[in-house]
Design an enzyme around this catalytic site. Structure first.
Site, PDB file in Angstrom:
ATOM      1  N   PHE A   1      -6.523   4.173   5.315  1.00  0.00           N
ATOM      2  CA  PHE A   1      -6.612   5.235   4.308  1.00  0.00           C
ATOM      3  C   PHE A   1      -5.614   4.980   3.183  1.00  0.00           C
ATOM      4  O   PHE A   1      -5.352   5.800   2.353  1.00  0.00           O
ATOM      5  CB  PHE A   1      -6.392   6.612   4.952  1.00  0.00           C
ATOM      6  CG  PHE A   1      -5.085   6.767   5.696  1.00  0.00           C
ATOM      7  CD1 PHE A   1      -3.993   7.362   5.081  1.00  0.00           C
ATOM      8  CD2 PHE A   1      -4.959   6.332   7.008  1.00  0.00           C
ATOM      9  CE1 PHE A   1      -2.806   7.504   5.764  1.00  0.00           C
ATOM     10  CE2 PHE A   1      -3.775   6.490   7.708  1.00  0.00           C
ATOM     11  CZ  PHE A   1      -2.684   7.073   7.080  1.00  0.00           C
TER      12      PHE A   1
ATOM     13  N   THR B   1       0.301   5.567  -6.812  1.00  0.00           N
ATOM     14  CA  THR B   1       0.444   4.606  -7.900  1.00  0.00           C
ATOM     15  C   THR B   1       1.480   5.102  -8.908  1.00  0.00           C
ATOM     16  O   THR B   1       1.679   6.300  -9.069  1.00  0.00           O
ATOM     17  CB  THR B   1      -0.882   4.374  -8.666  1.00  0.00           C
ATOM     18  OG1 THR B   1      -1.197   5.539  -9.454  1.00  0.00           O
ATOM     19  CG2 THR B   1      -2.040   4.078  -7.724  1.00  0.00           C
TER      20      THR B   1
ATOM     21  N   TYR C   1       8.383   1.684   1.046  1.00  0.00           N
ATOM     22  CA  TYR C   1       8.446   2.986   1.705  1.00  0.00           C
ATOM     23  C   TYR C   1       9.585   3.162   2.701  1.00  0.00           C
ATOM     24  O   TYR C   1       9.827   4.257   3.177  1.00  0.00           O
ATOM     25  CB  TYR C   1       7.099   3.274   2.368  1.00  0.00           C
ATOM     26  CG  TYR C   1       5.998   3.400   1.349  1.00  0.00           C
ATOM     27  CD1 TYR C   1       5.902   4.534   0.555  1.00  0.00           C
ATOM     28  CD2 TYR C   1       5.090   2.363   1.146  1.00  0.00           C
ATOM     29  CE1 TYR C   1       4.918   4.642  -0.414  1.00  0.00           C
ATOM     30  CE2 TYR C   1       4.102   2.461   0.172  1.00  0.00           C
ATOM     31  CZ  TYR C   1       4.026   3.604  -0.609  1.00  0.00           C
ATOM     32  OH  TYR C   1       3.064   3.709  -1.574  1.00  0.00           O
TER      33      TYR C   1
ATOM     34  N   GLY D   1      12.279   6.827 -11.050  1.00  0.00           N
ATOM     35  CA  GLY D   1      12.355   7.876 -10.045  1.00  0.00           C
ATOM     36  C   GLY D   1      11.104   8.705  -9.897  1.00  0.00           C
ATOM     37  O   GLY D   1      11.122   9.754  -9.240  1.00  0.00           O
TER      38      GLY D   1
ATOM     39  N   ARG E   1      10.551   2.405 -11.999  1.00  0.00           N
ATOM     40  CA  ARG E   1      12.023   2.463 -11.904  1.00  0.00           C
ATOM     41  C   ARG E   1      12.613   3.637 -12.675  1.00  0.00           C
ATOM     42  O   ARG E   1      13.706   3.563 -13.232  1.00  0.00           O
ATOM     43  CB  ARG E   1      12.641   1.149 -12.381  1.00  0.00           C
ATOM     44  CG  ARG E   1      12.181  -0.052 -11.545  1.00  0.00           C
ATOM     45  CD  ARG E   1      12.750  -1.353 -12.056  1.00  0.00           C
ATOM     46  NE  ARG E   1      12.202  -2.477 -11.308  1.00  0.00           N
ATOM     47  CZ  ARG E   1      11.056  -3.089 -11.590  1.00  0.00           C
ATOM     48  NH1 ARG E   1      10.354  -2.699 -12.633  1.00  0.00           N
ATOM     49  NH2 ARG E   1      10.612  -4.083 -10.853  1.00  0.00           N
TER      50      ARG E   1
END
Length: 424
Positions: free
Chosen positions: A424, A103, A143, A112, A110
């Site tokens: 998971f 999270t 991702y 990094g 935004r």
């Protein structure tokens, strides 16, 4: 120009460490709950979470802001990982780096922050000798830039178990026994362990599965799961070789249905016998299951395949290759061949050119300076890794390029289709 994240303190916590700061652990869990819009946790929930995370050997990463108004215990970024296993096909399992609980607070997007947490964690995975990482994603656009590709898909299905439901010839010498979920648990664990060894794409289960699959606790309801039921399948010798866990939705008048929670079996006959049992449950004419394979044994054994309705198609596992030679040499290959891959990896783990030579279903992989035959990204490599999609199809989409694309597709493509029932 100020240093990125200069106002944040990055920490690594281990819930299994008795000396870990309990206040920070509690704060981390609350930061996670806030990130996923879950309710706050009481002491009992914290203790349950810590026990199971500790059993897994989880490593927690987080970023804590400088306290100004709040007490400073809740992080603005969370990230968890632990070691597991992944079946890569051909009866082989590899050490897996399992990632979850990611999270970032809306106040710190935004900036990094996720890149830093991900980079540090994957570096840790490499140091631990884990050749592959995986996660389950709540959003599909996050991702890929870190080299993860959707490597296994599954379906949510609704099955009409009324008069139209029928299986083709089912010759099962075994028997069924209904038990309490707590009684079933040792057998569930053993049968799933065999499922893991036999099923491409299967992933080992975190410790919290015991809590859910025994009915001890339903995290969503914040209470024991009193609706959960269990049935075991016994073979002709009386040994347990399959199980099903299920619950009724509680409505006997409108939309009555059984929700299949989990099902695994060692043999086709025991698998279908368990389905026959579920279909025969009184007072319902539909079964819902969120972890169905794309095309499973049940679909092919039905007299009328249209009793199965796919209500959702979704990715169930995202994979990221970290050690390319180990990962590619572990998986099965479909044809003999020789190609040089040029992998574009923004994080550097698999970057460069690699000669892949396959013979008799196995591969040898070495670094090379030879000219590339095939070009692809780390994300595409992850998506291809378990064989859920074909390299030929990704070539058509422009994601596998080069003169050797057809040869690589012939080498890499081939079944069985992966299937993952572990979330998971």
């Amino acid at each position: 120009m100020s240093e990125p994240h200069a106002d944040l303190t990055f920490r690594t916590l281990e819930p299994g460490d008795e000396g870990a700061d309990a206040t920070l652990l509690r704060g981390w869990l609350e930061g996670l709950s806030r990130g996923f819009h879950d309710s706050r946790n009481d002491d009992a929930e914290f203790d349950r979470w810590r026990k199971h995370a500790g059993r897994d050997g989880a490593v927690l990463r987080g970023a804590w802001p400088a306290a100004r108004v709040a007490d400073g215990t809740l992080p603005v970024g969370t990230f968890a990982s632990w070691a597991g296993e992944l079946n890569v096909g051909g009866g082989r399992t590899l050490g897996l780096h399992m990632i979850s609980d990611v999270t970032v607070a809306p106040t710190h997007r935004r900036q990094g922050l996720l890149r830093r947490l991900m980079t540090e964690d994957l570096d840790h995975a490499v140091a631990q000798g884990r050749p592959v990482a995986a996660l389950t994603a709540t959003e599909g656009s996050i991702y890929g830039r870190f080299g993860f590709g959707p490597a296994v898909r599954g379906r949510r299905v609704e099955i009409d178990t009324g008069a139209r439901f029928g299986l083709r010839d089912l010759d099962d010498p075994g028997s069924l026994e209904m038990v309490e979920p707590t009684e079933a648990w040792p057998h569930v664990r053993e049968v799933f362990g065999r499922h893991l060894q036999a099923t491409r794409g299967a992933v080992s289960r975190p410790s919290f599965y015991e809590m859910f699959l025994t009915g001890e606790y339903d995290w969503d309801k914040g209470a024991p799961d009193k609706m959960l039921r269990a049935v075991l399948h016994l073979d002709a010798t009386g040994s347990v070789d399959g199980y099903a866990l299920f619950k009724h939705n509680g409505d006997h008048r409108k939309d009555a249905a059984v929700e299949l929670v989990d099902l695994a079996a060692d043999t086709t006959s025991s698998y279908l016998r368990l389905w026959r049992f579920v279909a025969d449950i009184d007072l319902v004419e539909k079964v819902r299951w969120g972890r169905s394979p794309l095309l499973g044994t049940l679909d092919l054994a039905l007299v009328d395949p249209r009793v199965v309705t796919t209500t959702a198609l979704h990715d169930t596992l995202w994979v990221r290759v970290l050690d390319l030679p180990v990962a590619l040499e572990a998986r099965p290959w479909n044809a003999d061949g020789d190609v040089v891959l040029d992998v574009d990896d923004a994080l550097g783990h698999t970057s460069g050119r690699w000669r892949v030579t396959t013979s008799g279903g196995a591969a040898t992989v070495r670094r090379t300076e030879d000219a590339a035959d095939v070009r692809l990204s780390a994300e595409t490599l992850g998506q291809l890794y378990l064989g859920d999609v074909d390299a030929a199809d990704l070539a058509v989409a422009g994601r596998v390029t080069g003169a050797g694309a057809d040869a690589f597709a012939a080498m890499a493509d081939g079944g069985p289709t992966p299937w993952c029932t572990t979330g998971f």
